[in-house]
Design a protein around this motif. Structure first.
Motif, PDB file in Angstrom:
ATOM      1  N   GLU A  92       0.833  -1.203   0.000  1.00  0.00           N
ATOM      2  CA  GLU A  92       0.000   0.000   0.000  1.00  0.00           C
ATOM      3  C   GLU A  92       0.871   1.257   0.000  1.00  0.00           C
ATOM      4  OE1 GLU A  92      -3.377  -2.091   2.896  1.00  0.00           O
ATOM      5  OE2 GLU A  92      -2.025  -0.533   3.678  1.00  0.00           O
ATOM      6  N   ASP A  93       0.368   2.286  -0.654  1.00  0.00           N
ATOM      7  CA  ASP A  93       1.006   3.601  -0.641  1.00  0.00           C
ATOM      8  C   ASP A  93       0.036   4.573   0.022  1.00  0.00           C
ATOM      9  OD1 ASP A  93       2.125   6.070  -1.056  1.00  0.00           O
ATOM     10  OD2 ASP A  93       2.454   5.812  -3.209  1.00  0.00           O
ATOM     11  N   TRP A  94       0.389   5.059   1.195  1.00  0.00           N
ATOM     12  CA  TRP A  94      -0.523   5.883   1.982  1.00  0.00           C
ATOM     13  C   TRP A  94      -0.372   7.384   1.706  1.00  0.00           C
ATOM     14  CZ3 TRP A  94      -3.314   4.764   6.957  1.00  0.00           C
ATOM     15  CH2 TRP A  94      -3.781   3.437   6.986  1.00  0.00           C
ATOM     16  N   HIS A  95       0.218   7.750   0.613  1.00  0.00           N
ATOM     17  CA  HIS A  95       0.305   9.172   0.278  1.00  0.00           C
ATOM     18  C   HIS A  95      -1.052   9.732  -0.141  1.00  0.00           C
ATOM     19  CE1 HIS A  95       4.603   8.064  -0.010  1.00  0.00           C
ATOM     20  NE2 HIS A  95       4.811   9.319   0.355  1.00  0.00           N
ATOM     21  N   GLN A  96      -1.899   8.867  -0.739  1.00  0.00           N
ATOM     22  CA  GLN A  96      -3.216   9.293  -1.190  1.00  0.00           C
ATOM     23  C   GLN A  96      -4.253   8.244  -0.767  1.00  0.00           C
ATOM     24  OE1 GLN A  96      -3.876  12.185  -2.579  1.00  0.00           O
ATOM     25  NE2 GLN A  96      -1.727  12.804  -2.778  1.00  0.00           N
ATOM     26  N   PRO A  97      -5.381   8.664  -0.178  1.00  0.00           N
ATOM     27  CA  PRO A  97      -6.341   7.693   0.338  1.00  0.00           C
ATOM     28  C   PRO A  97      -6.922   6.776  -0.728  1.00  0.00           C
ATOM     29  CG  PRO A  97      -7.245   9.925   0.409  1.00  0.00           C
ATOM     30  CD  PRO A  97      -5.796  10.050   0.102  1.00  0.00           C
ATOM     31  N   GLU A  98      -7.064   7.269  -1.956  1.00  0.00           N
ATOM     32  CA  GLU A  98      -7.659   6.428  -2.993  1.00  0.00           C
ATOM     33  C   GLU A  98      -6.754   5.254  -3.363  1.00  0.00           C
ATOM     34  OE1 GLU A  98      -5.836  10.074  -5.110  1.00  0.00           O
ATOM     35  OE2 GLU A  98      -7.035   9.658  -3.311  1.00  0.00           O
ATOM     36  N   SER A  99      -5.485   5.335  -2.985  1.00  0.00           N
ATOM     37  CA  SER A  99      -4.551   4.274  -3.348  1.00  0.00           C
ATOM     38  C   SER A  99      -4.449   3.179  -2.293  1.00  0.00           C
ATOM     39  CB  SER A  99      -3.160   4.862  -3.589  1.00  0.00           C
ATOM     40  OG  SER A  99      -2.588   5.337  -2.381  1.00  0.00           O
ATOM     41  N   PHE A 100      -4.995   3.426  -1.088  1.00  0.00           N
ATOM     42  CA  PHE A 100      -4.830   2.421  -0.039  1.00  0.00           C
ATOM     43  C   PHE A 100      -6.100   2.051   0.715  1.00  0.00           C
ATOM     44  CE2 PHE A 100      -4.240   6.376   2.410  1.00  0.00           C
ATOM     45  CZ  PHE A 100      -5.036   6.132   3.520  1.00  0.00           C
ATOM     46  N   LEU A 101      -7.141   2.883   0.654  1.00  0.00           N
ATOM     47  CA  LEU A 101      -8.262   2.690   1.567  1.00  0.00           C
ATOM     48  C   LEU A 101      -8.961   1.355   1.354  1.00  0.00           C
ATOM     49  CD1 LEU A 101      -9.858   3.826   3.877  1.00  0.00           C
ATOM     50  CD2 LEU A 101     -11.298   5.065   2.247  1.00  0.00           C
ATOM     51  N   THR A 102      -9.264   0.999   0.119  1.00  0.00           N
ATOM     52  CA  THR A 102      -9.943  -0.272  -0.140  1.00  0.00           C
ATOM     53  C   THR A 102      -9.091  -1.447   0.320  1.00  0.00           C
ATOM     54  OG1 THR A 102     -11.161   0.634  -2.010  1.00  0.00           O
ATOM     55  CG2 THR A 102     -10.938  -1.753  -1.914  1.00  0.00           C
ATOM     56  N   SER A 103      -7.800  -1.390   0.027  1.00  0.00           N
ATOM     57  CA  SER A 103      -6.887  -2.445   0.453  1.00  0.00           C
ATOM     58  C   SER A 103      -6.848  -2.559   1.973  1.00  0.00           C
ATOM     59  CB  SER A 103      -5.480  -2.161  -0.070  1.00  0.00           C
ATOM     60  OG  SER A 103      -4.540  -3.028   0.517  1.00  0.00           O
ATOM     61  N   ALA A 104      -6.784  -1.416   2.642  1.00  0.00           N
ATOM     62  CA  ALA A 104      -6.720  -1.426   4.104  1.00  0.00           C
ATOM     63  C   ALA A 104      -7.981  -2.027   4.706  1.00  0.00           C
ATOM     64  CB  ALA A 104      -6.507   0.000   4.617  1.00  0.00           C
ATOM     65  N   GLU A 105      -9.122  -1.635   4.181  1.00  0.00           N
ATOM     66  CA  GLU A 105     -10.384  -2.162   4.699  1.00  0.00           C
ATOM     67  C   GLU A 105     -10.488  -3.673   4.479  1.00  0.00           C
ATOM     68  OE1 GLU A 105     -13.120   0.303   2.576  1.00  0.00           O
ATOM     69  OE2 GLU A 105     -13.137   1.869   4.126  1.00  0.00           O
ATOM     70  N   THR A 106     -10.074  -4.136   3.303  1.00  0.00           N
ATOM     71  CA  THR A 106     -10.123  -5.569   3.011  1.00  0.00           C
ATOM     72  C   THR A 106      -9.171  -6.342   3.919  1.00  0.00           C
ATOM     73  OG1 THR A 106     -10.669  -5.106   0.708  1.00  0.00           O
ATOM     74  CG2 THR A 106      -9.835  -7.297   1.199  1.00  0.00           C
ATOM     75  N   THR A 107      -7.996  -5.780   4.162  1.00  0.00           N
ATOM     76  CA  THR A 107      -7.015  -6.437   5.024  1.00  0.00           C
ATOM     77  C   THR A 107      -7.533  -6.578   6.445  1.00  0.00           C
ATOM     78  OG1 THR A 107      -5.179  -5.628   3.673  1.00  0.00           O
ATOM     79  CG2 THR A 107      -4.669  -6.285   5.934  1.00  0.00           C
ATOM     80  N   VAL A 108      -8.120  -5.526   6.970  1.00  0.00           N
ATOM     81  CA  VAL A 108      -8.649  -5.579   8.333  1.00  0.00           C
ATOM     82  C   VAL A 108      -9.818  -6.563   8.416  1.00  0.00           C
ATOM     83  CG1 VAL A 108      -9.826  -4.249  10.127  1.00  0.00           C
ATOM     84  CG2 VAL A 108      -7.821  -3.301   8.971  1.00  0.00           C
TER      85      VAL A 108
END
Length: 254
Positions: A92-108
């Motif tokens: 994940e690249d957390w510089h921009q929310p559109e690049s990580f938010l879906t991945s983060a939610e799926t991971t959790v």
């Protein structure tokens, strides 16, 4: 956890560590039920390994967990070990929310809510057994972060603390809580990891895990030697060096 004579359900065991561990535990004299989302892989495992039961389950779906739990317990009322193996890892690249938010939610959802829901589905049954074990699966990255996998690191840190807390709460029951803490292992968890020189060979990892389970039936944490560099950096006082080394040497630590 006794090394033999158990009935063990391992959701997330159609490949990688889960499948390898299932086969090794079966060889030690345990009844094994593997779980996963892909029916074709489940059918293949059942055909290639007669005696292993295979049940479809999606640990991101509460209804699937409930349905699978009912099926497992109907077929195997003597179930006494649950291994919450299923998990994912995403860069994940957390510089921009559109690049990580879906991945983060799926991971959790997969790595934290999945084990919580699995434990909730089986805990009453396990508490009724004379000797039962919940095996959680965290990671060396619960203790030292790989910079490109923030949500994975956080999810595994949550599993570590969940394991610690459940062990305290369930101390008045017959249910033990054992935390398995893998280092990087040669699986498909991340692209290219199967062939990474930085990752531990899968067969070596599983052999060491089973040897530790056999030698230490009362262990609270199962740690192969290779993970201790990450696990105990803070205790040794070299945490900053551990983090720097991890992120300099790992091929994904860019």
């Amino acid at each position: 956890m006794n090394i033999s004579g158990n009935t063990i359900f391992i959701p997330g065991a159609t490949s990688g560590i889960g499948l390898a561990l299932a086969l090794e535990l079966r060889a030690k004299g345990n009844t094994i039920i593997v779980g996963g989302r892909r029916a074709d892989l489940l059918d293949k495992i059942a055909a290639e390994h007669p005696g292993i039961d295979a049940i479809k389950i999606d640990t991101t779906d509460p209804a699937s967990i409930d349905s699978a739990a009912k099926e497992v317990l109907a077929k195997h009322p003597d179930l006494n070990v649950l291994v919450t193996m299923a998990g994912i890892m995403r860069i994940e690249d957390w510089h921009q929310p559109e690049s990580f938010l879906t991945s983060a939610e799926t991971t959790v959802t997969t790595n934290v809510l999945g084990p919580i829901r699995l434990i909730a589905a089986f805990i009453e049954h396990l508490r009724a057994q004379p000797d039962a074990t919940i095996v959680t699966v965290s990671s060396g990255l619960a203790f030292a972060p790989l910079k490109v996998t923030p949500s994975y690191n956080a999810s595994k840190a949550a599993i570590h603390m969940l394991s610690e807390s459940l062990r305290l709460q369930l101390a008045d029951t017959t249910v033990k809580v054992v935390e398995l803490e893998p280092p990087a292992v040669r699986t498909s968890l991340l692209p290219g990891q199967e062939n990474s020189e930085f990752a531990m060979p899968l067969d070596e990892f599983v052999a060491e895990v089973v040897a530790l389970l056999e030698a230490q039936p009362d262990a609270k944490e199962i740690q192969v030697e290779r993970v201790k560099f990450l696990r105990y950096g803070e205790a040794r006082g070299d945490y900053d060096q551990v983090v720097a080394t991890l992120n300099a040497s790992d091929p994904h630590g860019r």
